[in-house]
Motif scaffolding. Structure first.
Motif, PDB file in Angstrom:
ATOM      1  N   LEU A 166       0.826  -1.208   0.000  1.00  0.00           N
ATOM      2  CA  LEU A 166       0.000   0.000   0.000  1.00  0.00           C
ATOM      3  C   LEU A 166       0.859   1.256   0.000  1.00  0.00           C
ATOM      4  O   LEU A 166       0.550   2.244  -0.677  1.00  0.00           O
ATOM      5  N   GLN A 167       1.950   1.221   0.781  1.00  0.00           N
ATOM      6  CA  GLN A 167       2.819   2.390   0.846  1.00  0.00           C
ATOM      7  C   GLN A 167       3.483   2.679  -0.498  1.00  0.00           C
ATOM      8  O   GLN A 167       3.702   3.830  -0.862  1.00  0.00           O
ATOM      9  N   GLY A 168       3.800   1.627  -1.244  1.00  0.00           N
ATOM     10  CA  GLY A 168       4.478   1.812  -2.519  1.00  0.00           C
ATOM     11  C   GLY A 168       3.559   2.100  -3.685  1.00  0.00           C
ATOM     12  O   GLY A 168       4.043   2.417  -4.780  1.00  0.00           O
ATOM     13  N   MET A 169       2.251   2.009  -3.480  1.00  0.00           N
ATOM     14  CA  MET A 169       1.311   2.255  -4.577  1.00  0.00           C
ATOM     15  C   MET A 169       1.208   3.746  -4.882  1.00  0.00           C
ATOM     16  O   MET A 169       1.126   4.576  -3.970  1.00  0.00           O
ATOM     17  N   LYS A 170       1.221   4.058  -6.168  1.00  0.00           N
ATOM     18  CA  LYS A 170       1.054   5.446  -6.597  1.00  0.00           C
ATOM     19  C   LYS A 170      -0.401   5.752  -6.969  1.00  0.00           C
ATOM     20  O   LYS A 170      -0.885   6.849  -6.759  1.00  0.00           O
ATOM     21  N   LYS A 171      -1.080   4.758  -7.526  1.00  0.00           N
ATOM     22  CA  LYS A 171      -2.463   4.922  -7.925  1.00  0.00           C
ATOM     23  C   LYS A 171      -3.305   3.787  -7.340  1.00  0.00           C
ATOM     24  O   LYS A 171      -2.815   2.672  -7.158  1.00  0.00           O
ATOM     25  N   GLY A 172      -4.550   4.083  -7.082  1.00  0.00           N
ATOM     26  CA  GLY A 172      -5.462   3.061  -6.589  1.00  0.00           C
ATOM     27  C   GLY A 172      -5.274   2.689  -5.142  1.00  0.00           C
ATOM     28  O   GLY A 172      -5.763   1.649  -4.698  1.00  0.00           O
ATOM     29  N   ARG A 173      -4.567   3.531  -4.368  1.00  0.00           N
ATOM     30  CA  ARG A 173      -4.324   3.197  -2.963  1.00  0.00           C
ATOM     31  C   ARG A 173      -5.619   3.217  -2.148  1.00  0.00           C
ATOM     32  O   ARG A 173      -5.829   2.353  -1.286  1.00  0.00           O
ATOM     33  N   ALA A 174      -6.485   4.193  -2.409  1.00  0.00           N
ATOM     34  CA  ALA A 174      -7.725   4.321  -1.629  1.00  0.00           C
ATOM     35  C   ALA A 174      -8.639   3.113  -1.790  1.00  0.00           C
ATOM     36  O   ALA A 174      -9.070   2.526  -0.782  1.00  0.00           O
ATOM     37  N   PRO A 175      -8.977   2.684  -3.028  1.00  0.00           N
ATOM     38  CA  PRO A 175      -9.838   1.492  -3.137  1.00  0.00           C
ATOM     39  C   PRO A 175      -9.170   0.229  -2.607  1.00  0.00           C
ATOM     40  O   PRO A 175      -9.850  -0.633  -2.035  1.00  0.00           O
ATOM     41  N   ALA A 176      -7.839   0.093  -2.792  1.00  0.00           N
ATOM     42  CA  ALA A 176      -7.143  -1.081  -2.264  1.00  0.00           C
ATOM     43  C   ALA A 176      -7.206  -1.105  -0.748  1.00  0.00           C
ATOM     44  O   ALA A 176      -7.407  -2.160  -0.132  1.00  0.00           O
ATOM     45  N   THR A 177      -7.043   0.065  -0.126  1.00  0.00           N
ATOM     46  CA  THR A 177      -7.122   0.142   1.338  1.00  0.00           C
ATOM     47  C   THR A 177      -8.519  -0.217   1.830  1.00  0.00           C
ATOM     48  O   THR A 177      -8.680  -0.937   2.827  1.00  0.00           O
ATOM     49  N   MET A 178      -9.537   0.252   1.151  1.00  0.00           N
ATOM     50  CA  MET A 178     -10.916  -0.057   1.543  1.00  0.00           C
ATOM     51  C   MET A 178     -11.194  -1.551   1.451  1.00  0.00           C
ATOM     52  O   MET A 178     -11.840  -2.132   2.338  1.00  0.00           O
ATOM     53  N   LEU A 179     -10.684  -2.202   0.406  1.00  0.00           N
ATOM     54  CA  LEU A 179     -10.891  -3.641   0.261  1.00  0.00           C
ATOM     55  C   LEU A 179     -10.172  -4.417   1.356  1.00  0.00           C
ATOM     56  O   LEU A 179     -10.711  -5.385   1.909  1.00  0.00           O
ATOM     57  N   LEU A 180      -8.947  -3.996   1.693  1.00  0.00           N
ATOM     58  CA  LEU A 180      -8.184  -4.694   2.719  1.00  0.00           C
ATOM     59  C   LEU A 180      -8.770  -4.493   4.111  1.00  0.00           C
ATOM     60  O   LEU A 180      -8.628  -5.365   4.977  1.00  0.00           O
ATOM     61  N   LEU A 181      -9.405  -3.361   4.341  1.00  0.00           N
ATOM     62  CA  LEU A 181      -9.993  -3.080   5.651  1.00  0.00           C
ATOM     63  C   LEU A 181     -11.437  -3.536   5.761  1.00  0.00           C
ATOM     64  O   LEU A 181     -12.051  -3.393   6.815  1.00  0.00           O
ATOM     65  N   LEU A 182     -11.974  -4.092   4.694  1.00  0.00           N
ATOM     66  CA  LEU A 182     -13.370  -4.544   4.699  1.00  0.00           C
ATOM     67  C   LEU A 182     -13.668  -5.576   5.789  1.00  0.00           C
ATOM     68  O   LEU A 182     -14.729  -5.514   6.421  1.00  0.00           O
ATOM     69  N   PRO A 183     -12.766  -6.546   6.064  1.00  0.00           N
ATOM     70  CA  PRO A 183     -13.076  -7.522   7.118  1.00  0.00           C
ATOM     71  C   PRO A 183     -13.291  -6.915   8.493  1.00  0.00           C
ATOM     72  O   PRO A 183     -13.893  -7.560   9.361  1.00  0.00           O
ATOM     73  N   LEU A 184     -12.811  -5.683   8.720  1.00  0.00           N
ATOM     74  CA  LEU A 184     -13.011  -5.053  10.027  1.00  0.00           C
ATOM     75  C   LEU A 184     -14.473  -4.741  10.291  1.00  0.00           C
ATOM     76  O   LEU A 184     -14.888  -4.667  11.454  1.00  0.00           O
ATOM     77  N   VAL A 185     -15.263  -4.556   9.236  1.00  0.00           N
ATOM     78  CA  VAL A 185     -16.664  -4.173   9.410  1.00  0.00           C
ATOM     79  C   VAL A 185     -17.629  -5.303   9.064  1.00  0.00           C
ATOM     80  O   VAL A 185     -18.835  -5.155   9.256  1.00  0.00           O
ATOM     81  N   VAL A 186     -17.101  -6.431   8.563  1.00  0.00           N
ATOM     82  CA  VAL A 186     -17.961  -7.567   8.245  1.00  0.00           C
ATOM     83  C   VAL A 186     -18.150  -8.405   9.502  1.00  0.00           C
ATOM     84  O   VAL A 186     -17.174  -8.783  10.153  1.00  0.00           O
ATOM     85  N   PRO A 187     -19.382  -8.725   9.904  1.00  0.00           N
ATOM     86  CA  PRO A 187     -19.607  -9.530  11.109  1.00  0.00           C
ATOM     87  C   PRO A 187     -18.977 -10.916  10.994  1.00  0.00           C
ATOM     88  O   PRO A 187     -18.891 -11.497   9.906  1.00  0.00           O
ATOM     89  N   SER A 188     -18.529 -11.444  12.153  1.00  0.00           N
ATOM     90  CA  SER A 188     -17.882 -12.760  12.175  1.00  0.00           C
ATOM     91  C   SER A 188     -18.823 -13.857  11.702  1.00  0.00           C
ATOM     92  O   SER A 188     -18.397 -14.821  11.059  1.00  0.00           O
ATOM     93  N   GLY A 189     -20.118 -13.715  12.024  1.00  0.00           N
ATOM     94  CA  GLY A 189     -21.067 -14.729  11.600  1.00  0.00           C
ATOM     95  C   GLY A 189     -21.147 -14.859  10.092  1.00  0.00           C
ATOM     96  O   GLY A 189     -21.267 -15.966   9.552  1.00  0.00           O
ATOM     97  N   THR A 190     -21.046 -13.726   9.400  1.00  0.00           N
ATOM     98  CA  THR A 190     -21.063 -13.763   7.939  1.00  0.00           C
ATOM     99  C   THR A 190     -19.826 -14.466   7.400  1.00  0.00           C
ATOM    100  O   THR A 190     -19.903 -15.261   6.458  1.00  0.00           O
TER     101      THR A 190
END
Length: 283
Positions: free
Chosen positions: A87-111
């Motif tokens: 992520l640190q080395g990305m020049k473009k597309g960092r925001a959507p990549a970060t959102m995808l990687l952080l998605l499990p933080l908001v997905v319930p464990s049951g799902t």
């Protein structure tokens, strides 16, 4: 003094909650660990601890827990650090990549568990695929990949949190250090070993500490996937204590809890001591 009193005043509700709901019940449970049963309540000293350590089911659960931690914690830390560097080395597309990687933080464990259950259940998609590929029912029903499934669930659940910690640590490293190393002709690997790894060591110890703690909190996912009595390969210490609680065997439950508490305490002390040694070495 006024500021100190104000700090304690704001901390008081949380401290009272910890004392009332955690510290006092945990201390009182020592009484159950030192008696023979709930009927006679005779003092037996450390007999319950000795019986628990000699219990083959407890030994198996402790070994499985150690294997799980030995696999999941290093893999989670390595994967989190790698993704943070990417992520640190990305020049473009960092925001959507970060959102995808952080998605499990908001997905319930049951799902998450339901998703893995659809894949790896006794009648799941993976087993059906293996049967169609020619594997025997006996080989498929052994469920030898159960530990791998738990490690994958742990990584899915905790890598995002570790990425946040590593990302924060990486942003605190001055960019001038990398520029100086580049002027001296150092490559990416030398920059990583001489700058990133050294200045990221405090964050690494925090990630290690949190990963060890979180590895003991995977019981909910294991229980939802495989129930209270899974295969012997993935029977964890949390299963052992949960089943002792359901059978109202407070003596075995309390002694196992105190043994686990001592082991975790020793591990965390070793981690803190190692952190102090590393920090002092680079100062």
């Amino acid at each position: 003094m006024k500021k100190t009193k104000a700090y304690w005043l704001f901390l008081l509700p949380s401290l009272l909650g910890v004392l009332l709901f955690y510290a006092i019940p945990f201390g009182f449970s020592l009484y159950y660990a030192l008696i023979d049963n709930m009927g006679s309540q005779s003092f037996v000293g450390l007999q319950n601890f000795s019986d628990t350590l000699a219990n083959s089911l407890f030994q198996s659960a402790a070994l499985n827990t150690a294997i799980f931690i030995g696999l999941s914690v290093p893999l989670g830390m390595a994967l989190s650090l790698f993704l943070s560097l990417c992520l640190q080395g990305m020049k473009k597309g960092r925001a959507p990549a970060t959102m995808l990687l952080l998605l499990p933080l908001v997905v319930p464990s049951g799902t998450i568990v339901y998703f893995w259950k659809v894949l790896f259940d006794a009648n799941g998609l993976v087993q059906k695929f293996l049967l169609q590929m020619g594997f025997s029912h006996e080989a498929v029903s052994q469920n030898g990949w159960a530990m791998g499934v738990l490690v994958a669930v742990f990584l899915w659940k905790n890598v995002s949190y570790n990425i946040v910690l590593f990302w924060s640590g990486l942003n605190w490293i001055p960019k001038t250090y990398y520029e100086q190393m580049a002027l001296e002709g150092a490559g990416k690997w030398k920059q990583f070993t001489n700058v990133t790894w050294i200045y990221l060591s405090p964050t690494t110890f925090v990630v290690l500490l949190m990963s060890i703690v979180n590895s003991f909190k995977v019981f909910k996912e294991v229980y939802m996937l495989y129930g209270a009595y899974p295969s012997p390969d993935i029977y964890m210490l949390q299963h052992y204590m949960n089943n002792q609680f359901l059978s109202l065997n407070m003596q075995k439950l309390s002694s196992a809890a105190y043994i686990l508490f001592l082991v975790i305490g020793i591990v965390l002390l070793v981690v803190f001591y190692a952190q102090k040694r590393v920090t002092d070495a680079y100062q």
